[in-house]
Design a protein around this motif. Sequence first.
Motif, PDB file in Angstrom:
ATOM      1  N   VAL A   1      13.960  -1.237 -17.872  1.00  0.00           N
ATOM      2  CA  VAL A   1      12.586  -0.841 -18.196  1.00  0.00           C
ATOM      3  C   VAL A   1      11.550  -1.879 -17.765  1.00  0.00           C
ATOM      4  CG1 VAL A   1      13.231   0.668 -20.100  1.00  0.00           C
ATOM      5  CG2 VAL A   1      12.775  -1.742 -20.554  1.00  0.00           C
ATOM      6  N   SER A   2      11.974  -3.075 -17.449  1.00  0.00           N
ATOM      7  CA  SER A   2      11.016  -4.111 -17.081  1.00  0.00           C
ATOM      8  C   SER A   2      10.852  -4.266 -15.566  1.00  0.00           C
ATOM      9  CB  SER A   2      11.434  -5.455 -17.690  1.00  0.00           C
ATOM     10  OG  SER A   2      12.683  -5.845 -17.182  1.00  0.00           O
ATOM     11  N   PHE A   3      11.490  -3.402 -14.780  1.00  0.00           N
ATOM     12  CA  PHE A   3      11.403  -3.480 -13.326  1.00  0.00           C
ATOM     13  C   PHE A   3      11.250  -2.065 -12.783  1.00  0.00           C
ATOM     14  CE2 PHE A   3      12.542  -3.923  -8.980  1.00  0.00           C
ATOM     15  CZ  PHE A   3      12.277  -5.241  -8.635  1.00  0.00           C
ATOM     16  N   PHE A   4      10.215  -1.837 -11.987  1.00  0.00           N
ATOM     17  CA  PHE A   4      10.022  -0.507 -11.410  1.00  0.00           C
ATOM     18  C   PHE A   4       9.240  -0.628 -10.110  1.00  0.00           C
ATOM     19  CE2 PHE A   4       6.375  -1.271 -14.137  1.00  0.00           C
ATOM     20  CZ  PHE A   4       5.296  -0.835 -13.380  1.00  0.00           C
ATOM     21  N   SER A   5       9.261   0.451  -9.353  1.00  0.00           N
ATOM     22  CA  SER A   5       8.449   0.542  -8.139  1.00  0.00           C
ATOM     23  C   SER A   5       7.618   1.816  -8.218  1.00  0.00           C
ATOM     24  CB  SER A   5       9.335   0.598  -6.879  1.00  0.00           C
ATOM     25  OG  SER A   5      10.086  -0.583  -6.722  1.00  0.00           O
TER      26      SER A   5
ATOM     27  N   GLY B   1       0.803  -1.212   0.000  1.00  0.00           N
ATOM     28  CA  GLY B   1       0.000   0.000   0.000  1.00  0.00           C
ATOM     29  C   GLY B   1       0.841   1.270   0.000  1.00  0.00           C
ATOM     30  N   HIS B   2       2.109   1.163   0.360  1.00  0.00           N
ATOM     31  CA  HIS B   2       3.022   2.310   0.352  1.00  0.00           C
ATOM     32  C   HIS B   2       4.053   2.182  -0.769  1.00  0.00           C
ATOM     33  CE1 HIS B   2       1.400   3.581   4.200  1.00  0.00           C
ATOM     34  NE2 HIS B   2       1.542   2.340   4.610  1.00  0.00           N
ATOM     35  N   MET B   3       4.401   0.949  -1.070  1.00  0.00           N
ATOM     36  CA  MET B   3       5.368   0.654  -2.129  1.00  0.00           C
ATOM     37  C   MET B   3       4.817  -0.495  -2.959  1.00  0.00           C
ATOM     38  SD  MET B   3       9.336  -0.494  -1.623  1.00  0.00           S
ATOM     39  CE  MET B   3      10.432  -0.754  -2.997  1.00  0.00           C
ATOM     40  N   LEU B   4       4.839  -0.332  -4.260  1.00  0.00           N
ATOM     41  CA  LEU B   4       4.432  -1.364  -5.200  1.00  0.00           C
ATOM     42  C   LEU B   4       5.631  -1.637  -6.090  1.00  0.00           C
ATOM     43  CD1 LEU B   4       1.513  -2.417  -6.890  1.00  0.00           C
ATOM     44  CD2 LEU B   4       2.748  -1.001  -8.497  1.00  0.00           C
ATOM     45  N   THR B   5       6.005  -2.893  -6.245  1.00  0.00           N
ATOM     46  CA  THR B   5       7.138  -3.238  -7.106  1.00  0.00           C
ATOM     47  C   THR B   5       6.676  -4.257  -8.137  1.00  0.00           C
ATOM     48  OG1 THR B   5       8.736  -2.758  -5.364  1.00  0.00           O
ATOM     49  CG2 THR B   5       9.483  -4.153  -7.170  1.00  0.00           C
ATOM     50  N   VAL B   6       7.098  -4.017  -9.390  1.00  0.00           N
ATOM     51  CA  VAL B   6       6.656  -4.828 -10.514  1.00  0.00           C
ATOM     52  C   VAL B   6       7.852  -5.287 -11.339  1.00  0.00           C
ATOM     53  CG1 VAL B   6       5.251  -4.870 -12.611  1.00  0.00           C
ATOM     54  CG2 VAL B   6       4.509  -3.501 -10.649  1.00  0.00           C
ATOM     55  N   ALA B   7       7.875  -6.562 -11.679  1.00  0.00           N
ATOM     56  CA  ALA B   7       8.834  -7.116 -12.644  1.00  0.00           C
ATOM     57  C   ALA B   7       8.010  -7.619 -13.821  1.00  0.00           C
ATOM     58  CB  ALA B   7       9.651  -8.238 -12.021  1.00  0.00           C
ATOM     59  N   LEU B   8       8.109  -6.922 -14.948  1.00  0.00           N
ATOM     60  CA  LEU B   8       7.338  -7.273 -16.132  1.00  0.00           C
ATOM     61  C   LEU B   8       7.997  -8.419 -16.891  1.00  0.00           C
ATOM     62  CD1 LEU B   8       6.623  -3.656 -17.411  1.00  0.00           C
ATOM     63  CD2 LEU B   8       5.037  -5.155 -16.177  1.00  0.00           C
ATOM     64  N   ASP B   9       7.190  -9.311 -17.415  1.00  0.00           N
ATOM     65  CA  ASP B   9       7.670 -10.440 -18.218  1.00  0.00           C
ATOM     66  C   ASP B   9       8.807 -11.205 -17.546  1.00  0.00           C
ATOM     67  OD1 ASP B   9       5.856  -9.960 -20.327  1.00  0.00           O
ATOM     68  OD2 ASP B   9       7.156  -8.375 -21.078  1.00  0.00           O
ATOM     69  N   ALA B  10       8.689 -11.427 -16.246  1.00  0.00           N
ATOM     70  CA  ALA B  10       9.758 -12.058 -15.475  1.00  0.00           C
ATOM     71  C   ALA B  10       9.449 -13.497 -15.077  1.00  0.00           C
ATOM     72  CB  ALA B  10      10.022 -11.234 -14.211  1.00  0.00           C
ATOM     73  N   VAL B  11       8.235 -13.954 -15.367  1.00  0.00           N
ATOM     74  CA  VAL B  11       7.776 -15.226 -14.834  1.00  0.00           C
ATOM     75  C   VAL B  11       7.417 -16.191 -15.961  1.00  0.00           C
ATOM     76  CG1 VAL B  11       6.071 -16.306 -13.314  1.00  0.00           C
ATOM     77  CG2 VAL B  11       6.781 -13.955 -12.890  1.00  0.00           C
ATOM     78  N   GLU B  12       7.855 -17.427 -15.800  1.00  0.00           N
ATOM     79  CA  GLU B  12       7.396 -18.506 -16.675  1.00  0.00           C
ATOM     80  C   GLU B  12       6.381 -19.310 -15.873  1.00  0.00           C
ATOM     81  OE1 GLU B  12      10.535 -20.885 -18.354  1.00  0.00           O
ATOM     82  OE2 GLU B  12      11.859 -19.136 -18.430  1.00  0.00           O
ATOM     83  N   VAL B  13       5.167 -19.423 -16.391  1.00  0.00           N
ATOM     84  CA  VAL B  13       4.096 -20.085 -15.650  1.00  0.00           C
ATOM     85  C   VAL B  13       3.496 -21.205 -16.488  1.00  0.00           C
ATOM     86  CG1 VAL B  13       1.902 -19.757 -14.469  1.00  0.00           C
ATOM     87  CG2 VAL B  13       3.536 -17.883 -14.539  1.00  0.00           C
TER      88      VAL B  13
END
Length: 194
Positions: free
Chosen positions: A178-182, A41-53
């Motif tokens: 570019v694929s990782f940000f907060s 809720g204070h920090m959001l972190t995203v790794a785009l296209d980082a997961v094989e599912v």
Amino acid sequence: MKVQIDAKTLAAVAVAQSTEATRYYLNGVCFDGADAVATDGHMLTVALDAVEVERQDGEDESPILPVSSKAVTALKRRDATHAIFDGSTLSVYSERSESPFYLEPSAVIDGTFPDWRRVVPEVPNDATCSGMFGDALLSRVASTAKILGAGKSVGVELQGVDASTGHRVRYYNGELNVSFFSIVMPMRKPGSGS
């Protein structure tokens, strides 16, 4: 279900997961398609296209996996290469062995992760940092950068539209990642209301 992700990426995203019991559905990393995301809720972190599912029919499209502090320590090890979650166990692997060096029972959190894309602000590339941030939040941003760097220096840039909305944190390790940000929320100014 089988989820595979780079060890350092999972550790860095996990920095943003919540520890509050009341919002238990934020106490893990959500695997939303090929993206890994966590927030408190204070920090959001995203790794785009980082997961094989690999999912079976009927399995949750966005499972939430709790990542313990012990697991984060294992994921940050210099020789850790990747992690696999099979629905009941989180396994961490190294470059030295085909067998995991760390195993942890880990069940999917039963809950719905919020629509994180809705809260990612549109921030122009030339925006500057206009918010005030607490030491604890900045320390978590620094921890994320340190994990991403894996022993190398990583630069951090905060950009926001104004002092009261979320700021984008971009990480540099020689070049922009570019694929990782907060996204971090600034502190409210005294007397600004709720």
